[in-house]
Design an enzyme around this catalytic site. Structure first.
Site, mmCIF file in Angstrom:
data_model
loop_
_atom_site.group_PDB
_atom_site.id
_atom_site.type_symbol
_atom_site.label_atom_id
_atom_site.label_comp_id
_atom_site.label_asym_id
_atom_site.label_seq_id
_atom_site.Cartn_x
_atom_site.Cartn_y
_atom_site.Cartn_z
ATOM 1 N N ASP A 207 -40.856 44.997 78.656
ATOM 2 C CA ASP A 207 -42.122 45.689 78.950
ATOM 3 C C ASP A 207 -43.090 44.764 79.685
ATOM 4 O O ASP A 207 -43.099 43.550 79.457
ATOM 5 C CB ASP A 207 -42.746 46.144 77.620
ATOM 6 N N GLY A 208 -43.881 45.368 80.571
ATOM 7 C CA GLY A 208 -44.956 44.608 81.215
ATOM 8 C C GLY A 208 -44.800 44.391 82.710
ATOM 9 O O GLY A 208 -45.589 43.651 83.309
ATOM 10 N N GLY B 125 -45.384 46.498 85.137
ATOM 11 C CA GLY B 125 -46.538 47.086 85.838
ATOM 12 C C GLY B 125 -47.756 46.176 85.726
ATOM 13 O O GLY B 125 -48.453 45.913 86.719
ATOM 14 N N TRP C 115 -47.749 42.993 85.144
ATOM 15 C CA TRP C 115 -47.486 41.761 85.905
ATOM 16 C C TRP C 115 -47.859 41.990 87.381
ATOM 17 O O TRP C 115 -48.504 41.148 88.009
ATOM 18 C CB TRP C 115 -46.005 41.371 85.788
ATOM 19 N N GLU D 240 -38.268 59.193 79.108
ATOM 20 C CA GLU D 240 -39.680 59.441 79.456
ATOM 21 C C GLU D 240 -40.043 58.859 80.831
ATOM 22 O O GLU D 240 -40.970 59.333 81.485
ATOM 23 C CB GLU D 240 -40.613 58.843 78.392
ATOM 24 N N ASN D 241 -39.293 57.825 81.271
ATOM 25 C CA ASN D 241 -39.610 57.197 82.566
ATOM 26 C C ASN D 241 -39.432 58.159 83.752
ATOM 27 O O ASN D 241 -39.977 57.935 84.829
ATOM 28 C CB ASN D 241 -38.767 55.934 82.803
ATOM 29 N N ARG E 259 -39.385 42.591 71.993
ATOM 30 C CA ARG E 259 -40.208 43.399 72.900
ATOM 31 C C ARG E 259 -41.243 42.477 73.542
ATOM 32 O O ARG E 259 -41.966 41.768 72.834
ATOM 33 C CB ARG E 259 -40.915 44.548 72.191
ATOM 34 N N SER F 29 -40.874 52.854 71.144
ATOM 35 C CA SER F 29 -40.738 53.683 72.351
ATOM 36 C C SER F 29 -39.393 54.412 72.445
ATOM 37 O O SER F 29 -38.732 54.400 73.487
ATOM 38 C CB SER F 29 -40.958 52.835 73.604
HETATM 39 C C1 FPP Z 1 -41.376 48.579 81.536
HETATM 40 O O1 FPP Z 1 -42.483 47.992 82.178
HETATM 41 C C2 FPP Z 1 -40.176 48.428 82.355
HETATM 42 C C3 FPP Z 1 -39.475 49.462 82.880
HETATM 43 C C4 FPP Z 1 -39.848 50.862 82.676
HETATM 44 C C5 FPP Z 1 -38.294 49.238 83.733
HETATM 45 C C6 FPP Z 1 -37.455 48.056 83.405
HETATM 46 C C7 FPP Z 1 -36.731 47.667 84.609
HETATM 47 C C8 FPP Z 1 -36.468 46.395 85.006
HETATM 48 C C9 FPP Z 1 -36.783 45.225 84.192
HETATM 49 C C10 FPP Z 1 -35.858 46.067 86.325
HETATM 50 C C11 FPP Z 1 -34.583 46.734 86.653
HETATM 51 C C12 FPP Z 1 -33.564 46.666 85.603
HETATM 52 C C13 FPP Z 1 -32.307 46.205 85.790
HETATM 53 C C14 FPP Z 1 -31.347 46.275 84.688
HETATM 54 C C15 FPP Z 1 -31.866 45.628 87.046
HETATM 55 P P1 FPP Z 1 -43.692 48.925 82.577
HETATM 56 O O2 FPP Z 1 -43.473 49.365 83.998
HETATM 57 O O3 FPP Z 1 -43.851 50.021 81.598
HETATM 58 O O4 FPP Z 1 -44.876 47.905 82.502
HETATM 59 P P2 FPP Z 1 -46.406 48.228 82.108
HETATM 60 O O5 FPP Z 1 -46.401 48.717 80.687
HETATM 61 O O6 FPP Z 1 -47.066 46.915 82.276
HETATM 62 O O7 FPP Z 1 -46.891 49.267 83.091
#
Ligand code: FPP
Length: 246
Positions: free
Chosen positions: A18-19, A21, A23, A65-66, A186, A194
């Site tokens: 997580d994180g 976005g 970042w 949910e994504n 996490r 989640s």
């Molecule tokens: C959550 O961060 C992350 C995701 C929804 C996607 C995870 C994907 C990757 C790490 C890259 C691709 C994966 C592989 C296996 C190559 P968020 O976008 O919810 O972050 P935020 O909470 O800061 O918005």
């Protein structure tokens, strides 16, 4: 550098990455750049787990949910997954890593689905580690799907209701062939599951770290394992009961 006991490793580590976005926001970049950097952290983590001889690594890469995120982000994540597979497949083959998935990859674009199936087939005989990607995965859906399959089998007289135990139920989940995670990590300082592995995490040790996933390092992984190694896993028993079994 954090030191860990190589004799008391978790067999299965699961990670909620997580994180990405946040970042990206912190670095005044678009969200996809955060995911791209997150994919680099995936490569570092897979390599570290393989070197440490962790048997199973499950990564929550895309939840049910994504799909509700902006279209551009969803398609960016799909492209990223596809390029990850292209660039990392040689390393998976070379390092004897088997790729598996949980979730509904048939919801993906047919090309990506084919690419995933091919990568799974080509790595199927690998034995040193399993990299398990949760893709279009939601634990509640997984449980409902399992219940539905069992209900059909009961209706068809293939199994009796009284034969359904916890072990039997677990065989209907997407994770049927793997042990439950010993350690869940996490990132990003959030304290939620989640909709991730709700059944499988019943006795898992949780480790929350206030580092955004793209910044997650090999040493962060070692810290998580070192913390896990300090804990006494009781599985519902008392501390005394456990010591008297030693
Ligand atoms: C959550 O961060 C992350 C995701 C929804 C996607 C995870 C994907 C990757 C790490 C890259 C691709 C994966 C592989 C296996 C190559 P968020 O976008 O919810 O972050 P935020 O909470 O800061 O918005």
């Amino acid at each position: 550098m954090t030191t860990i006991d190589p004799k008391a490793l978790p067999r299965h580590i699961a990670i909620i990455m997580d994180g990405n976005g946040r970042w990206a926001e912190k670095h005044t970049m678009g969200r996809i750049s955060g995911h791209m950097k997150g994919a680099e952290a995936v490569t570092v983590t897979v390599k570290a787990c393989r070197e440490l001889s962790i048997e199973y690594l499950t990564l929550y890469a895309f939840s049910t949910e994504n799909w509700l995120r902006p279209q551009a982000e969803v398609s960016g994540l799909m492209k990223l997954l596809s390029s990850y597979l292209k660039s990392e497949l040689p390393a998976l083959l070379e390092n004897d890593i088997r790729l598996t998935t949980i979730g509904n990859i048939d919801h993906f674009d047919p090309e990506l689905c084919k690419q995933l199936e091919e990568a799974k087939t080509r790595t199927a005989a690998n034995k040193s580690m399993t990299l398990n990607l949760a893709l279009s995965y939601g634990s509640q859906d997984e449980i409902v799907k399992a219940v539905r399959r069992i209900a059909h089998e009961v209706a068809d007289d293939l199994i009796k209701p009284e034969e359904i135990t916890r072990d039997i139920f677990a065989r209907y989940l997407d994770t049927a062939s793997m042990p439950d995670p010993d350690l869940l990590i996490r990132t990003s300082g959030e304290y939620r599951l989640s909709n991730f592995l709700l059944w499988q995490l019943a006795y898992t040790e949780f480790y929350f770290i206030d580092v955004l996933w793209p910044d997650f390092t090999r040493d962060n992984l070692l810290q998580a394992i070192a913390d896990y190694q300090k804990r006494q896993r009781r599985f519902g028993l008392t501390g005394n009961q456990l010591s008297s079994r030693d």
